[in-house]
Design an enzyme around this catalytic site. Structure first.
Site, mmCIF file in Angstrom:
data_model
loop_
_atom_site.group_PDB
_atom_site.id
_atom_site.type_symbol
_atom_site.label_atom_id
_atom_site.label_comp_id
_atom_site.label_asym_id
_atom_site.label_seq_id
_atom_site.Cartn_x
_atom_site.Cartn_y
_atom_site.Cartn_z
ATOM 1 N N TYR A 1 0.817 -1.211 0.000
ATOM 2 C CA TYR A 1 0.000 0.000 0.000
ATOM 3 C C TYR A 1 0.852 1.264 0.000
ATOM 4 O O TYR A 1 0.677 2.143 -0.830
ATOM 5 C CB TYR A 1 -0.938 0.007 1.208
ATOM 6 C CG TYR A 1 -1.732 1.283 1.336
ATOM 7 C CD1 TYR A 1 -2.809 1.523 0.509
ATOM 8 C CD2 TYR A 1 -1.389 2.247 2.269
ATOM 9 C CE1 TYR A 1 -3.547 2.700 0.605
ATOM 10 C CE2 TYR A 1 -2.112 3.425 2.379
ATOM 11 C CZ TYR A 1 -3.191 3.639 1.553
ATOM 12 O OH TYR A 1 -3.900 4.802 1.648
ATOM 13 N N TYR A 2 1.790 1.364 0.932
ATOM 14 C CA TYR A 2 2.535 2.606 1.076
ATOM 15 C C TYR A 2 3.564 2.815 -0.024
ATOM 16 O O TYR A 2 3.861 3.944 -0.389
ATOM 17 C CB TYR A 2 3.199 2.691 2.453
ATOM 18 C CG TYR A 2 2.175 2.900 3.539
ATOM 19 C CD1 TYR A 2 1.503 4.102 3.652
ATOM 20 C CD2 TYR A 2 1.871 1.890 4.426
ATOM 21 C CE1 TYR A 2 0.550 4.298 4.634
ATOM 22 C CE2 TYR A 2 0.918 2.083 5.418
ATOM 23 C CZ TYR A 2 0.263 3.284 5.513
ATOM 24 O OH TYR A 2 -0.679 3.474 6.490
ATOM 25 N N HIS B 1 4.123 14.583 2.742
ATOM 26 C CA HIS B 1 3.992 13.861 4.007
ATOM 27 C C HIS B 1 4.822 12.599 3.935
ATOM 28 O O HIS B 1 5.054 12.048 2.856
ATOM 29 C CB HIS B 1 2.527 13.566 4.358
ATOM 30 C CG HIS B 1 1.822 12.680 3.380
ATOM 31 N ND1 HIS B 1 1.397 13.106 2.147
ATOM 32 C CD2 HIS B 1 1.468 11.375 3.469
ATOM 33 C CE1 HIS B 1 0.804 12.115 1.512
ATOM 34 N NE2 HIS B 1 0.835 11.050 2.292
ATOM 35 N N HIS C 1 5.459 10.832 0.485
ATOM 36 C CA HIS C 1 4.458 11.016 -0.567
ATOM 37 C C HIS C 1 4.248 12.487 -0.831
ATOM 38 O O HIS C 1 4.631 13.333 -0.019
ATOM 39 C CB HIS C 1 3.130 10.362 -0.160
ATOM 40 C CG HIS C 1 3.189 8.874 -0.162
ATOM 41 N ND1 HIS C 1 2.430 8.110 0.671
ATOM 42 C CD2 HIS C 1 3.927 8.006 -0.890
ATOM 43 C CE1 HIS C 1 2.687 6.827 0.456
ATOM 44 N NE2 HIS C 1 3.594 6.747 -0.490
#
Length: 181
Positions: A16-17, A174, A163
Site C-alpha cells: 500500500y505505502y 507527508h 508522498h
C-alpha cells in the site's frame, strides 16, 4: 503534524505505502539553470524512500532506498536473519507515524518547485525519529525473582516513504515512517 495508526499486516502495508500514489502525479522537482533561464526537472523516484535509525545503520541500510521485500521482512519482525520484534503473543507489524508538512509549504515545494522545503521536511522527520528512538526504544528484561524492568536501547529502524499527494490528489508533502514493534 503527526498522526499515529497501527499497521495490521506487513505485506499489505508494504504494498500500500510503496504504491499509494501515482509517482508521476506531482513529481518532486529540482530547479535547474540553463544559461539565463531556469526550468524544473523531475528528481529520481528513488529519493522518496529511505531507511533510518541506529538499527538501519548497523544493518548497512541507513539512507538506502526502501524495497518491498526488505520492508516486509522488517515489519514481520526480522532483520538480516535476526529477530527484532518483541517477545509477545501477538506481534504487531508496527505503527504508521505520518508526518505532514503544512499545506502552504507543500504547495511551494511541489507546485512552486522549492525543493529546499522538501529537504527541510526530510530533515525534520529525521530529527523527530531520532528523538523517538532516544525516548521509546526499550526492551523488557526479567531479573531475579521475576522483577521486570524496561531498559532503553536507543536503537530502532524506520522505513520512511515520502508522498506528495493527499487522498484527494492535492499537493501534500507527508512521510510515513514505520517502526516495527
Amino acid at each position: 503534524m503527526m498522526s499515529i495508526s497501527p499497521l495490521k499486516s506487513a505485506s499489505n502495508a508494504s504494498k500500500y505505502y510503496l504504491t499509494e500514489e501515482n509517482p508521476n502525479a506531482l513529481p518532486d522537482m529540482s530547479l535547474e539553470q540553463q544559461g539565463e533561464s531556469y526550468y524544473l526537472k523531475e528528481q529520481s523516484q528513488g529519493e522518496h524512500t529511505f531507511w533510518y535509525g541506529k538499527l538501519a545503520k548497523e544493518a548497512g541500510l541507513l539512507n538506502q532506498a526502501v524495497d518491498e521485500k526488505t520492508l516486509q521482512t522488517v515489519l514481520s519482525g526480522t532483520l538480516n536473519g535476526e529477530t527484532i520484534k518483541g517477545r509477545r503473543e501477538h506481534h504487531r507489524s508496527g505503527f504508521d507515524l505520518t508526518f505532514s508538512a503544512p499545506k502552504n509549504a507543500s504547495i511551494l515545494a511541489l507546485v512552486g518547485g522549492d525543493t529546499r522545503l522538501i529537504d527541510a521536511h526530510d530533515n525534520a522527520v529525521k530529527f523527530a525519529l531520532s528523538e523517538l528512538e532516544k525516548d521509546i526504544a526499550q526492551v523488557k528484561a526479567t531479573h531475579e525473582k521475576g522483577v521486570q524492568t524496561y531498559d532503553n536501547t536507543d536503537s530502532m529502524i524506520f522505513a520512511v516513504v515520502r508522498h506528495k499527494t493527499s487522498r484527494n490528489n492535492d499537493p501534500q508533502v507527508h512521510s510515513h515512517p514505520w517502526p516495527p514493534t
